[in-house]
Design an enzyme around this catalytic site. Structure first.
Site, PDB file in Angstrom:
ATOM      1  N   ASN A 100      -2.072   0.025   6.992  1.00 48.34           N
ATOM      2  CA  ASN A 100      -1.507  -1.227   7.424  1.00 48.34           C
ATOM      3  C   ASN A 100      -0.661  -2.091   6.312  1.00 48.34           C
ATOM      4  O   ASN A 100      -0.487  -3.122   6.359  1.00 48.34           O
ATOM      5  CB  ASN A 100      -2.795  -2.161   7.852  1.00 48.34           C
ATOM      6  CG  ASN A 100      -3.665  -2.462   7.026  1.00 48.34           C
ATOM      7  OD1 ASN A 100      -3.590  -2.043   5.890  1.00 48.34           O
ATOM      8  ND2 ASN A 100      -4.666  -3.308   7.243  1.00 48.34           N
ATOM      9  N   LYS A 128       0.700  -1.140  -0.148  1.00 43.84           N
ATOM     10  CA  LYS A 128       0.085  -0.078   0.095  1.00 43.84           C
ATOM     11  C   LYS A 128       0.915   1.351  -0.133  1.00 43.84           C
ATOM     12  O   LYS A 128       1.865   1.088   0.233  1.00 43.84           O
ATOM     13  CB  LYS A 128      -0.951  -0.052   1.131  1.00 43.84           C
ATOM     14  CG  LYS A 128      -1.980  -0.985   1.384  1.00 43.84           C
ATOM     15  CD  LYS A 128      -2.905  -1.192   2.418  1.00 43.84           C
ATOM     16  CE  LYS A 128      -3.925  -2.192   2.378  1.00 43.84           C
ATOM     17  NZ  LYS A 128      -4.842  -2.316   3.376  1.00 43.84           N
ATOM     18  N   HIS A 139      -2.026  -5.286   1.493  1.00 52.42           N
ATOM     19  CA  HIS A 139      -3.276  -5.829   0.946  1.00 52.42           C
ATOM     20  C   HIS A 139      -2.868  -7.645   0.577  1.00 52.42           C
ATOM     21  O   HIS A 139      -1.953  -7.655   0.004  1.00 52.42           O
ATOM     22  CB  HIS A 139      -3.946  -5.266   0.092  1.00 52.42           C
ATOM     23  CG  HIS A 139      -5.013  -6.017  -0.383  1.00 52.42           C
ATOM     24  ND1 HIS A 139      -6.280  -5.917  -0.052  1.00 52.42           N
ATOM     25  CD2 HIS A 139      -5.467  -6.860  -1.866  1.00 52.42           C
ATOM     26  CE1 HIS A 139      -7.369  -7.026  -0.771  1.00 52.42           C
ATOM     27  NE2 HIS A 139      -6.497  -7.505  -1.473  1.00 52.42           N
ATOM     28  N   GLU A 185      -9.599 -10.018  -7.873  1.00 54.02           N
ATOM     29  CA  GLU A 185      -8.613  -8.730  -7.664  1.00 54.02           C
ATOM     30  C   GLU A 185      -7.306  -8.883  -8.565  1.00 54.02           C
ATOM     31  O   GLU A 185      -7.042  -8.057  -9.176  1.00 54.02           O
ATOM     32  CB  GLU A 185      -7.988  -8.972  -6.359  1.00 54.02           C
ATOM     33  CG  GLU A 185      -9.169  -8.663  -5.334  1.00 54.02           C
ATOM     34  CD  GLU A 185      -8.782  -8.801  -3.916  1.00 54.02           C
ATOM     35  OE1 GLU A 185      -7.672  -9.034  -3.437  1.00 54.02           O
ATOM     36  OE2 GLU A 185      -9.592  -8.224  -2.822  1.00 54.02           O
TER      37      GLU A 185
HETATM   38  O1  CDP Z   1      -7.033  -6.067   4.441  1.00 51.29           O
HETATM   39  P1  CDP Z   1      -7.813  -7.113   5.353  1.00 51.29           P
HETATM   40  O2  CDP Z   1      -8.515  -8.120   4.438  1.00 51.29           O
HETATM   41  O3  CDP Z   1      -7.043  -7.520   6.571  1.00 51.29           O
HETATM   42  O4  CDP Z   1      -8.791  -6.264   6.001  1.00 51.29           O
HETATM   43  P2  CDP Z   1     -10.550  -5.882   5.379  1.00 51.29           P
HETATM   44  O5  CDP Z   1     -11.469  -6.027   6.731  1.00 51.29           O
HETATM   45  O6  CDP Z   1     -10.939  -6.543   4.110  1.00 51.29           O
HETATM   46  O7  CDP Z   1     -10.613  -4.305   5.321  1.00 51.29           O
HETATM   47  C1  CDP Z   1      -9.865  -3.755   4.140  1.00 51.29           C
HETATM   48  C2  CDP Z   1      -8.946  -2.485   4.674  1.00 51.29           C
HETATM   49  O8  CDP Z   1      -9.750  -1.509   5.120  1.00 51.29           O
HETATM   50  C3  CDP Z   1      -7.835  -3.119   5.511  1.00 51.29           C
HETATM   51  O9  CDP Z   1      -6.830  -3.582   5.207  1.00 51.29           O
HETATM   52  C4  CDP Z   1      -7.472  -1.489   6.261  1.00 51.29           C
HETATM   53  O10 CDP Z   1      -6.630  -0.793   5.570  1.00 51.29           O
HETATM   54  C5  CDP Z   1      -9.069  -0.895   6.245  1.00 51.29           C
HETATM   55  N1  CDP Z   1      -9.840  -0.865   7.526  1.00 51.29           N
HETATM   56  C6  CDP Z   1      -9.986   0.173   8.070  1.00 51.29           C
HETATM   57  O11 CDP Z   1      -9.288   1.341   7.873  1.00 51.29           O
HETATM   58  N2  CDP Z   1     -10.682   0.010   9.300  1.00 51.29           N
HETATM   59  C7  CDP Z   1     -11.322  -1.000   9.827  1.00 51.29           C
HETATM   60  N3  CDP Z   1     -11.848  -0.892  11.004  1.00 51.29           N
HETATM   61  C8  CDP Z   1     -11.173  -2.063   8.969  1.00 51.29           C
HETATM   62  C9  CDP Z   1     -10.291  -1.961   7.901  1.00 51.29           C
HETATM   63 MG    MG Z   2      -9.989  -7.868   3.074  1.00 49.46          MG
END
Ligand code: CDP
Ligand code: MG
Length: 144
Positions: A114, A11, A117, A128
């Site tokens: 974070n 990212k 991805h 994707e």
């Molecule tokens: O990336 P991952 O699959 O672990 O998490 P996700 O639940 O699919 O969420 C996508 C992205 O949204 C995360 O990697 C974070 O960058 C963001 N996010 C956030 O800003 N705040 C949250 N409470 C959850 C996710």
């Molecule tokens: Mg995700």
């Protein structure tokens, strides 16, 4: 074990911090093979389309702004159980919850910024990968 492909993104925060090489090295050291690789910068429209499953979530606007705030490095990782193994290397979404030694635990600032991805299932991986690459971009024969 099934050979899978998964989509990985360094990212904007990871690229800005100069962590691209370190992150790709972790994937390769773990035995995942890079089958396609490119650097790009998302437009707001592209970021919104990529994360459309999250469009009702409170963090959607902030997340999509962040995702187009700078260049990203996108790759297709290939290997046995690649989807789960990539997510294991990444660690939990919230770096505070991530296991020690994971990419997010070591480098991420917070749950939004974070660093990486990774696709979460075969169907999302396929969607994707298709978002960034065509079939002819995927290099064959790189697997060790
Ligand atoms: O990336 P991952 O699959 O672990 O998490 P996700 O639940 O699919 O969420 C996508 C992205 O949204 C995360 O990697 C974070 O960058 C963001 N996010 C956030 O800003 N705040 C949250 N409470 C959850 C996710
Ligand atoms: Mg995700």
């Amino acid at each position: 074990m099934a050979i899978e492909r998964t989509l990985s993104i360094v990212k904007p925060d990871g690229v800005k911090a100069g962590l691209t090489g370190e992150i790709l090295k972790r994937f390769e050291s773990a035995g995942l093979v890079i089958a396609a690789l490119r650097m790009t910068r998302l437009t707001m429209q592209e970021a919104q389309a990529f994360y459309d499953v999250h469009q009702e979530r409170p963090f959607f606007e902030s997340l999509t702004k962040f995702m187009c705030s700078g260049p990203i490095v996108v790759s297709v990782l290939e290997g046995g159980d690649a989807i789960r193994r990539n997510r294991e290397l990444m660690g939990a979404t919230d770096p505070a919850q991530a296991d020690s030694g994971t990419i997010r635990r070591e480098y991420a600032s917070n749950i939004e910024h974070n660093i990486v991805h990774g696709s979460d299932a075969p169907e999302t991986a396929s969607r994707e990968i298709g978002f960034f690459f065509t079939e002819s971009d995927l290099v064959r024969g790189v697997r060790r």
